[in-house]
Write a protein that holds these residues in place. Structure first.
Motif, mmCIF file in Angstrom:
data_model
loop_
_atom_site.group_PDB
_atom_site.id
_atom_site.type_symbol
_atom_site.label_atom_id
_atom_site.label_comp_id
_atom_site.label_asym_id
_atom_site.label_seq_id
_atom_site.Cartn_x
_atom_site.Cartn_y
_atom_site.Cartn_z
ATOM 1 N N ARG A 1 8.169 33.059 -41.380
ATOM 2 C CA ARG A 1 8.275 33.754 -42.668
ATOM 3 C C ARG A 1 8.408 32.793 -43.847
ATOM 4 N NH1 ARG A 1 6.537 38.811 -41.460
ATOM 5 N NH2 ARG A 1 7.595 39.600 -39.592
ATOM 6 N N THR A 2 8.082 31.542 -43.614
ATOM 7 C CA THR A 2 8.245 30.541 -44.667
ATOM 8 C C THR A 2 6.897 29.930 -45.042
ATOM 9 O OG1 THR A 2 8.751 28.881 -42.970
ATOM 10 C CG2 THR A 2 10.616 29.980 -44.036
ATOM 11 N N SER A 3 6.912 29.156 -46.113
ATOM 12 C CA SER A 3 5.677 28.561 -46.617
ATOM 13 C C SER A 3 5.324 27.285 -45.859
ATOM 14 C CB SER A 3 5.830 28.232 -48.102
ATOM 15 O OG SER A 3 4.738 27.441 -48.546
ATOM 16 N N PRO A 4 4.086 27.169 -45.372
ATOM 17 C CA PRO A 4 3.672 25.934 -44.707
ATOM 18 C C PRO A 4 3.578 24.751 -45.667
ATOM 19 C CG PRO A 4 1.796 27.407 -44.991
ATOM 20 C CD PRO A 4 3.022 28.186 -45.386
ATOM 21 N N ARG A 5 3.641 25.033 -46.966
ATOM 22 C CA ARG A 5 3.641 23.942 -47.949
ATOM 23 C C ARG A 5 5.023 23.310 -48.070
ATOM 24 N NH1 ARG A 5 0.527 28.018 -50.219
ATOM 25 N NH2 ARG A 5 -1.663 27.484 -50.603
ATOM 26 N N VAL A 6 6.036 24.031 -47.601
ATOM 27 C CA VAL A 6 7.404 23.502 -47.640
ATOM 28 C C VAL A 6 7.853 23.106 -46.238
ATOM 29 C CG1 VAL A 6 9.814 23.976 -48.219
ATOM 30 C CG2 VAL A 6 7.978 24.873 -49.667
ATOM 31 N N TYR A 7 7.759 24.036 -45.306
ATOM 32 C CA TYR A 7 8.122 23.756 -43.912
ATOM 33 C C TYR A 7 6.884 23.236 -43.174
ATOM 34 C CZ TYR A 7 12.531 26.407 -44.360
ATOM 35 O OH TYR A 7 13.782 26.863 -44.714
ATOM 36 N N ARG A 8 6.871 21.967 -42.859
ATOM 37 C CA ARG A 8 5.725 21.376 -42.155
ATOM 38 C C ARG A 8 6.090 21.094 -40.704
ATOM 39 N NH1 ARG A 8 3.886 16.785 -43.106
ATOM 40 N NH2 ARG A 8 5.350 15.818 -44.586
ATOM 41 N N HIS A 9 5.333 21.664 -39.789
ATOM 42 C CA HIS A 9 5.527 21.476 -38.354
ATOM 43 C C HIS A 9 4.681 20.276 -37.919
ATOM 44 C CE1 HIS A 9 5.035 23.345 -34.042
ATOM 45 N NE2 HIS A 9 5.605 22.157 -34.034
ATOM 46 N N VAL A 10 5.333 19.245 -37.423
ATOM 47 C CA VAL A 10 4.630 18.020 -37.008
ATOM 48 C C VAL A 10 4.808 17.840 -35.505
ATOM 49 C CG1 VAL A 10 4.474 15.521 -37.238
ATOM 50 C CG2 VAL A 10 4.942 16.937 -39.261
ATOM 51 N N ALA A 11 3.702 17.911 -34.774
ATOM 52 C CA ALA A 11 3.703 17.674 -33.326
ATOM 53 C C ALA A 11 2.575 16.686 -33.036
ATOM 54 C CB ALA A 11 3.502 18.982 -32.566
ATOM 55 N N LEU A 12 2.899 15.414 -33.011
ATOM 56 C CA LEU A 12 1.870 14.380 -32.898
ATOM 57 C C LEU A 12 1.311 14.294 -31.481
ATOM 58 C CD1 LEU A 12 3.351 11.471 -35.048
ATOM 59 C CD2 LEU A 12 1.896 13.376 -35.743
ATOM 60 N N PRO A 13 0.011 14.044 -31.364
ATOM 61 C CA PRO A 13 -0.601 13.877 -30.042
ATOM 62 C C PRO A 13 -0.315 12.488 -29.488
ATOM 63 C CG PRO A 13 -2.238 13.537 -31.747
ATOM 64 C CD PRO A 13 -0.967 13.938 -32.463
ATOM 65 N N VAL A 14 -0.902 12.194 -28.342
ATOM 66 C CA VAL A 14 -0.784 10.858 -27.753
ATOM 67 C C VAL A 14 -1.320 9.841 -28.763
ATOM 68 C CG1 VAL A 14 -1.619 9.364 -25.886
ATOM 69 C CG2 VAL A 14 -1.032 11.756 -25.419
ATOM 70 N N PRO A 15 -0.634 8.713 -28.961
ATOM 71 C CA PRO A 15 -1.092 7.744 -29.959
ATOM 72 C C PRO A 15 -2.470 7.187 -29.642
ATOM 73 C CG PRO A 15 0.645 6.801 -28.585
ATOM 74 C CD PRO A 15 0.597 8.265 -28.285
ATOM 75 N N SER A 16 -3.242 6.928 -30.698
ATOM 76 C CA SER A 16 -4.570 6.324 -30.544
ATOM 77 C C SER A 16 -4.416 4.843 -30.196
ATOM 78 C CB SER A 16 -5.359 6.465 -31.849
ATOM 79 O OG SER A 16 -4.724 5.712 -32.879
ATOM 80 N N ASP A 17 -5.524 4.208 -29.869
ATOM 81 C CA ASP A 17 -5.478 2.774 -29.565
ATOM 82 C C ASP A 17 -4.950 1.991 -30.758
ATOM 83 O OD1 ASP A 17 -6.431 3.230 -27.034
ATOM 84 O OD2 ASP A 17 -8.531 2.811 -27.543
ATOM 85 N N ARG A 18 -5.336 2.391 -31.956
ATOM 86 C CA ARG A 18 -4.850 1.706 -33.152
ATOM 87 C C ARG A 18 -3.356 1.910 -33.332
ATOM 88 N NH1 ARG A 18 -3.791 2.939 -38.447
ATOM 89 N NH2 ARG A 18 -4.112 1.229 -39.953
ATOM 90 N N GLU A 19 -2.905 3.174 -33.137
ATOM 91 C CA GLU A 19 -1.487 3.474 -33.320
ATOM 92 C C GLU A 19 -0.611 2.747 -32.303
ATOM 93 O OE1 GLU A 19 -1.629 7.944 -35.297
ATOM 94 O OE2 GLU A 19 -1.829 7.702 -33.125
#
Length: 277
Positions: free
Chosen positions: A73-91
């Motif tokens: 019920r909240t704004s995605p511009r304020v509440y950001r859900h971050v679920a990062l994938p497996v890191p890339s070769d660069r990361e």
């Protein structure tokens, strides 16, 4: 604030103190909390506050579920859900925490990390994806980073560990296997956590002991009962932040313009979708 309001009726306390939380009770209490989450959102925008919330825990503990209730019920511009994938070769060649820093909040944002830099002390440690040297460096570095880069920079940091029992974890994995809607949640890495229960136990015990600090404490959430865990976590988050209700100037609905002469309603072009329902 929420705390003052609910102390008067003891609604959540009464609901969660009795073992089971019925669906209707859960939905009623959740609705109240979601109103407060929108008020927190307005306060964050008004004050230019920055908040990071870290959600850690065993597989199936309910991290994604509580995050979805927060963001429903909240704004995605304020509440950001971050679920990062497996890191890339660069990361993989970066400083470990670097890719997480890129997602830190700007003014007026709340970032919800669905797993975080603590992957290094959890799955990477247990599955031997990290060397002993890098692991020890991480454990030593994290409290300093959280103090200097986050807390001392004025960012509010909350860390939650959702704790689920061995029997309940197995039951939830079995339920996922039976439910086609939950198959996307399954991976060999996840189910390996069932076999390595005690390896993960030791890893999490050390992780929390080494990184539980006065400036960034761990908050442990018993999560065998999903409904109770969700209510208690959201309630704690709201109670822990000194937000206040901000008066909002709500717009008034204007009178519609007059219909132009010869104007027709509806869309003359395009193809309507089939009406199956």
């Amino acid at each position: 604030m929420l705390k003052d309001k609910q102390k008067k009726d003891g609604a959540i306390e009464a609901t969660t103190a009795s073992g089971k939380v019925r669906r209707k009770e859960f939905e009623n209490e959740l609705a109240k909390l979601q109103v407060e989450l929108t008020r927190l959102q307005t306060w964050v925008k008004d004050k230019g506050a920055r908040i990071i919330v870290v959600f850690e825990g065993r597989d199936t503990a309910g991290k994604g579920g509580v995050i979805s209730r927060i963001t429903a019920r909240t704004s995605p511009r304020v509440y950001r859900h971050v679920a990062l994938p497996v890191p890339s070769d660069r990361e993989k060649t970066q400083v470990f925490i670097q890719r997480y820093i890129a997602h830190f909040p700007a003014a007026g944002e709340i970032v919800l990390f669905d797993r975080s830099w603590y992957n290094r002390a959890g799955v990477e440690r247990v599955m031997e994806f990290v060397t002993d040297e890098d692991y020890e460096r991480f454990i030593t570095m994290v409290p300093v980073v959280e103090r200097e880069m986050i807390v001392n920079n004025g960012i509010i940091l909350r860390k939650y560990f959702l704790d689920v029992s061995q029997d309940e974890q197995r039951r939830r994995f079995e339920a996922r296997i039976k439910d086609p809607l939950k198959h996307w949640k399954l991976s060999p890495m996840d189910t390996e956590s069932v076999r390595r229960w005690w390896d993960y136990t030791a890893a999490y015990q050390r992780m929390i002991a080494a990184t539980h600090t006065s400036w960034a404490p761990w908050h442990i959430v018993p999560a065998d009962n999903k409904r109770r865990a969700r209510l208690n976590l959201i309630r704690h988050l709201l109670d822990s932040i000194p937000y206040k209700k901000v008066d909002v100037d709500l717009p008034k609905i204007p009178k519609a313009q007059r219909r132009p002469k010869n104007a027709t309603e509806g869309l003359s072009a395009g193809q309507p979708i089939p009406s199956h329902y």
